[in-house]
Design a protein around this motif. Sequence first.
Motif, short mmCIF file in Angstrom:
data_model
loop_
_atom_site.label_atom_id
_atom_site.label_comp_id
_atom_site.label_asym_id
_atom_site.label_seq_id
_atom_site.Cartn_x
_atom_site.Cartn_y
_atom_site.Cartn_z
N GLU A 155 0.83 -1.21 0.00
CA GLU A 155 0.00 0.00 0.00
C GLU A 155 0.87 1.26 0.00
O GLU A 155 0.52 2.25 -0.65
CB GLU A 155 -0.95 0.00 1.19
N VAL A 201 -2.51 4.73 -11.02
CA VAL A 201 -2.71 3.49 -10.27
C VAL A 201 -4.09 2.87 -10.50
O VAL A 201 -4.40 1.83 -9.92
CB VAL A 201 -2.46 3.71 -8.75
N ILE A 257 -1.10 -5.24 -9.15
CA ILE A 257 -1.36 -5.21 -7.71
C ILE A 257 -2.10 -6.47 -7.28
O ILE A 257 -1.78 -7.08 -6.25
CB ILE A 257 -2.14 -3.94 -7.32
N TYR A 285 -1.91 -1.68 -14.15
CA TYR A 285 -1.42 -1.46 -12.79
C TYR A 285 -2.25 -2.27 -11.79
O TYR A 285 -1.69 -2.95 -10.92
CB TYR A 285 -1.45 0.02 -12.43
N ILE A 316 1.98 1.76 -3.56
CA ILE A 316 0.88 2.27 -4.39
C ILE A 316 0.68 3.76 -4.12
O ILE A 316 0.53 4.56 -5.06
CB ILE A 316 -0.43 1.50 -4.10
#
Length: 67
Positions: free
Chosen positions: A32, A45, A54, A50, A35
């Motif tokens: 996190e 993001v 993730i 992307y 990000i």
Amino acid sequence: MEEPGSGSIVSDLREHKTAANRQYNAAIDGLESLILAHACAGVDVESPAYVEGIETAVDAIANRTIP
């Protein structure tokens, strides 16, 4: 020199705090933070590529930290 942006991130990825979940939660915190740093630097993001990356990272974290 440009100043980086600022912000915050909220998710429901963390598990309840237990000794067994400590590594998982720490890895999610790190992800996190990455990000958020990307978003503050101007990286999109929310792009599908992307987000897919993730999701793959979260799966890898879960697979490596399950006791």
